[in-house]
Write an enzyme that holds these catalytic residues in place. Structure first.
Site, PDB file in Angstrom:
ATOM      1  N   ASP A 220      22.470   4.465 -41.922  1.00 21.08           N
ATOM      2  CA  ASP A 220      21.535   3.821 -41.010  1.00 21.08           C
ATOM      3  C   ASP A 220      20.792   2.677 -41.706  1.00 21.08           C
ATOM      4  OD1 ASP A 220      19.997   4.377 -38.239  1.00 21.08           O
ATOM      5  OD2 ASP A 220      18.548   3.772 -39.767  1.00 21.08           O
ATOM      6  N   ILE A 221      20.806   1.506 -41.094  1.00 18.87           N
ATOM      7  CA  ILE A 221      20.199   0.322 -41.705  1.00 18.87           C
ATOM      8  C   ILE A 221      18.693   0.490 -41.841  1.00 18.87           C
ATOM      9  CG2 ILE A 221      19.761  -2.145 -41.391  1.00 18.87           C
ATOM     10  CD1 ILE A 221      22.514  -2.367 -40.127  1.00 18.87           C
TER      11      ILE A 221
END
Length: 298
Positions: free
Chosen positions: A240-241
């Site tokens: 997840d960024i």
């Protein structure tokens, strides 16, 4: 139904309501600390309100005209996870680098999505989109093919989505592939090939292995479903960024950390990695609250 539940664990209602209100499909009254929750088994709506006293006790009042009160109460517990001892979890992180976040967002609970099918659809729709457009696209999907009860949106039933044509979703600005993923996954659920409720009885790795076999569902989607659909406490969507950006800032790294670095950092978070994930997301969503700690973290 008019039920009152009291919990003694820390329970940060203000943070809970702020995060829920970020999704335009949620009906949240932040002034009166109230959430309208769709009950999919009955197609009815219940009101869940929160009042906290000076002794740290949170009183939760549930009001609604439902048939099976016991089943609805169990469902709400699965959503709001009010039986989780957040003090124990905070203590677990006390001697980690995430301790400042657990001070700032003290007692913020994980709140699950209101419906497992809706959670899976939302997570597929949100893949590789910025949050603003992800919420917009999901809202279009629900408002076009779902329905409302007392002003509260309900996701469409899997059978309804399984009969859609790709072009119907393309008109809402779905990509070709994402439209196919949503329809194909809905078909598997509608025909009984994928039983989402049955997944509650299975282990994390078993669920991930089962879900990633479905076209359009990768590990990130499966992990987010486990976290926000099933409320599993030890999930870290390392790809997840938002989590990567939060760790880069918190640990003062030159670049976003790679997967192996994140997993190395996460060893001290287990068995509560889901809460580490949540509080890292919170740090990116509300940077004004955490600005002062960045210079203090080594």
């Amino acid at each position: 139904m008019n039920t009152i539940i009291e919990i003694n664990t820390p329970y940060a209602v203000s943070h809970l309501l702020e995060r829920l209100s970020a999704d335009p499909l949620h009906v949240v009254d932040r002034i009166n600390h109230e959430v309208k929750v769709p009950i999919y088994t009955e197609n009815k709506v219940v009101s869940v309100s929160f009042v906290q006293n000076n002794n740290g006790v949170t009183r939760i009042t549930i009001i609604g005209d439902v048939q099976d009160e016991e089943k609805v109460l169990e469902k709400l517990k699965q959503i709001f996870l009010w039986d989780v001892d957040l003090q124990d979890i905070t203590e677990h992180f006390k001697h980690t680098k995430l301790a400042p976040l657990f001070d700032i967002f003290y007692g913020t609970p994980i709140v699950c999505d209101f419906d497992l099918y809706g959670c899976l659809m939302k997570t597929i729709i949100h893949q590789q989109l910025n949050m603003k457009f992800a919420h917009e696209l999901t809202s279009r999907f629900v408002k076009t093919f779902g329905f409302e009860v007392d002003g509260v949106p309900f996701y469409p039933e899997p059978a309804v989505v399984s009969r859609l044509e790709v072009d119907q979703l393309r008109q809402l600005q779905f990509s070709q592939r994402k439209a196919e993923y949503v329809i194909d996954t809905s078909k598997k659920i509608a025909n009984g090939e994928l039983d989402l409720e049955a997944l509650r009885c299975e282990g994390n790795e078993e669920i991930i292995e089962k879900l990633v076999k479905i076209r359009g569902i990768g590990k990130w989607t499966a992990e987010n479903f486990l976290l926000f659909g099933l409320g599993r406490p030890n999930l870290l969507p390392a790809a997840d960024i938002g989590i990567q950006n939060a760790l880069k800032r918190l640990y003062d790294l030159e670049t976003k950390p790679k997967l192996d670095k994140i997993l190395e950092l996460a060893t001290e978070w287990e068995p509560y990695s889901s809460y580490a994930s949540l509080y890292l997301w919170l740090s990116t969503e509300r940077p004004q609250l955490v600005e002062k700690i960045y210079q203090k973290v080594e």
